[in-house]
Design a protein around this motif. Structure first.
Motif, PDB file in Angstrom:
ATOM      1  N   ASP A   1       0.856  -1.180   0.000  1.00 18.73           N
ATOM      2  CA  ASP A   1       0.000   0.000   0.000  1.00 18.73           C
ATOM      3  C   ASP A   1       0.894   1.233   0.000  1.00 18.73           C
ATOM      4  OD1 ASP A   1      -2.207   1.937   0.729  1.00 18.73           O
ATOM      5  OD2 ASP A   1      -3.309   0.048   0.940  1.00 18.73           O
ATOM      6  N   ARG A   2       0.396   2.353   0.527  1.00 19.77           N
ATOM      7  CA  ARG A   2       1.179   3.584   0.555  1.00 19.77           C
ATOM      8  C   ARG A   2       1.077   4.253   1.916  1.00 19.77           C
ATOM      9  NH1 ARG A   2       3.142   4.635  -4.155  1.00 19.77           N
ATOM     10  NH2 ARG A   2       3.984   6.624  -3.473  1.00 19.77           N
ATOM     11  N   LEU A   3       1.982   5.177   2.148  1.00 16.49           N
ATOM     12  CA  LEU A   3       1.923   6.011   3.337  1.00 16.49           C
ATOM     13  C   LEU A   3       1.015   7.210   3.071  1.00 16.49           C
ATOM     14  CD1 LEU A   3       5.706   6.028   4.294  1.00 16.49           C
ATOM     15  CD2 LEU A   3       3.884   4.697   5.380  1.00 16.49           C
ATOM     16  N   ALA A   4       0.552   7.808   4.143  1.00 16.07           N
ATOM     17  CA  ALA A   4      -0.291   9.002   4.020  1.00 16.07           C
ATOM     18  C   ALA A   4       0.157  10.033   5.046  1.00 16.07           C
ATOM     19  CB  ALA A   4      -1.760   8.655   4.230  1.00 16.07           C
TER      20      ALA A   4
ATOM     21  N   LYS B   1       6.062   3.996  -0.658  1.00 18.83           N
ATOM     22  CA  LYS B   1       5.448   2.668  -0.660  1.00 18.83           C
ATOM     23  C   LYS B   1       5.501   2.075   0.746  1.00 18.83           C
ATOM     24  CE  LYS B   1       6.364   1.420  -5.486  1.00 18.83           C
ATOM     25  NZ  LYS B   1       7.084   0.482  -6.385  1.00 18.83           N
ATOM     26  N   TRP B   2       4.447   1.396   1.114  1.00 19.52           N
ATOM     27  CA  TRP B   2       4.331   0.761   2.428  1.00 19.52           C
ATOM     28  C   TRP B   2       4.050  -0.712   2.211  1.00 19.52           C
ATOM     29  CZ3 TRP B   2      -0.169  -1.222   5.035  1.00 19.52           C
ATOM     30  CH2 TRP B   2       0.003  -1.460   6.397  1.00 19.52           C
ATOM     31  N   THR B   3       5.047  -1.546   2.476  1.00 12.89           N
ATOM     32  CA  THR B   3       4.918  -2.974   2.207  1.00 12.89           C
ATOM     33  C   THR B   3       5.095  -3.762   3.489  1.00 12.89           C
ATOM     34  OG1 THR B   3       5.883  -2.617   0.004  1.00 12.89           O
ATOM     35  CG2 THR B   3       5.736  -4.884   0.787  1.00 12.89           C
ATOM     36  N   VAL B   4       4.073  -4.539   3.824  1.00 12.67           N
ATOM     37  CA  VAL B   4       4.116  -5.388   5.011  1.00 12.67           C
ATOM     38  C   VAL B   4       4.593  -6.770   4.608  1.00 12.67           C
ATOM     39  CG1 VAL B   4       2.764  -6.426   6.875  1.00 12.67           C
ATOM     40  CG2 VAL B   4       2.217  -4.118   6.062  1.00 12.67           C
ATOM     41  N   VAL B   5       5.552  -7.306   5.368  1.00  9.83           N
ATOM     42  CA  VAL B   5       6.070  -8.644   5.092  1.00  9.83           C
ATOM     43  C   VAL B   5       6.061  -9.467   6.378  1.00  9.83           C
ATOM     44  CG1 VAL B   5       7.513  -7.941   3.146  1.00  9.83           C
ATOM     45  CG2 VAL B   5       8.460  -7.864   5.465  1.00  9.83           C
TER      46      VAL B   5
END
Length: 292
Positions: free
Chosen positions: A163-166, A263-267
């Motif tokens: 997703d993305r940051l805000a 970009k915001w990526t959760v792993v």
């Protein structure tokens, strides 16, 4: 005496025959004879009476069989338990998860996972990504949910959400209502951020430095909801993952942050080179499926 020797002797005593025991456990009869001889020599005791054609245990042999059967039974039950623990859905999982992800993700994946795997106990540790990574390496946690980047020399990584940051601003802020905002537009703002135990803190610093400025950080906290409350009181702005937007409450507007670094990526991460239980694998598969 090794367990293998005890097991061989118990098999011989059960079958009352070297040849039948050898056929049943697929070991040569000579190996079984040598095993019994080794035990007898080690303890200077006779286990089987060899003076007659019939098979007969000595008193020492009967005692060894009686107690040995209990040991073999316990060992076999332990093997079955461990095989079940590895192959099925039993045991416990120690999961590290940052507070933002705990709010956004846990209510969605927990009910279904608990229903599908009722025997698995899931224990949460809620803290920053940096602490989670440290505790996984130290063996204190089994798996963690963190945001990229992650050093893949030390961790096995599976992407869960992208997703993305805000930018979180007071609802009457000039940026409120914008479609998106660039990090360079925040140069003069006061920042309220998740503290340095969170990867997001590091990522925000990198974005600001790449844009050519040092952010004016007036406050840090491990609590995203406290940060949102300060933003609603016009104490400053913050940068948080866009999926947290529905939870921030009144008085805060969320504006998507543009740019590659936003970009915001959760792993999901586990320690590289360690055996991962079936329960942890099932959890990771469940997460991937839940957020496709």
């Amino acid at each position: 005496m090794e367990y293998r020797q005890l097991y061989y002797f118990v098999c011989i005593a059960r079958e009352k025959s070297f040849s039948q025991a050898a056929e049943k456990i697929r070991v040569s009869q000579s190996s079984l004879s040598r095993t019994v001889q080794c035990i007898e020599d080690e303890y200077n005791v006779q286990l089987i009476n060899r003076t007659t054609r019939s098979f007969k245990l000595t008193p020492a042999g009967r005692k060894l069989m009686e107690r040995g059967e209990r040991v073999v039974k316990e060992f076999e039950e332990l093997q079955k338990y461990l095989q079940g623990y590895s192959a099925n859905d039993v045991g416990e999982i120690r999961l590290g998860i940052p507070s933002v992800l705990n709010t956004v993700m846990a209510p969605l994946f927990m009910p279904v996972f608990n229903k599908q795997y009722p025997e698995v106990k899931l224990y949460f540790t809620v803290e920053g990504s940096h602490l989670i990574q440290k505790e996984i390496l130290e063996g204190m946690l089994d798996v963690g949910l963190v945001i990229r980047p992650v050093d893949e020399r030390h961790f096995d990584v599976k992407e869960i959400i992208a997703d993305r940051l805000a930018v979180m601003v007071p609802e009457n802020h000039p940026l409120a209502g914008r479609k998106n905002v660039g990090i360079e537009e925040l140069k003069e703002e006061k920042f309220i951020l998740l503290d340095s135990t969170y990867q997001l803190f590091t990522n925000v610093l990198e974005m600001c430095h790449t844009a050519g400025f040092e952010p004016n950080i007036i406050h840090c906290s491990p609590s995203w909801d406290y940060i949102a409350a300060l933003v609603s009181l016009a104490q400053g702005i913050s940068i948080l993952p866009r999926p947290i937007t529905p939870y921030v409450g009144k008085g805060v507007a969320a504006v998507p942050l543009r740019g590659e670094l936003a970009k915001w990526t959760v792993v999901a991460i586990t320690k590289k080179g360690t055996k991962v239980s079936a329960s942890v694998k099932n959890l990771i598969k469940h997460l991937v499926k839940s957020y496709k």
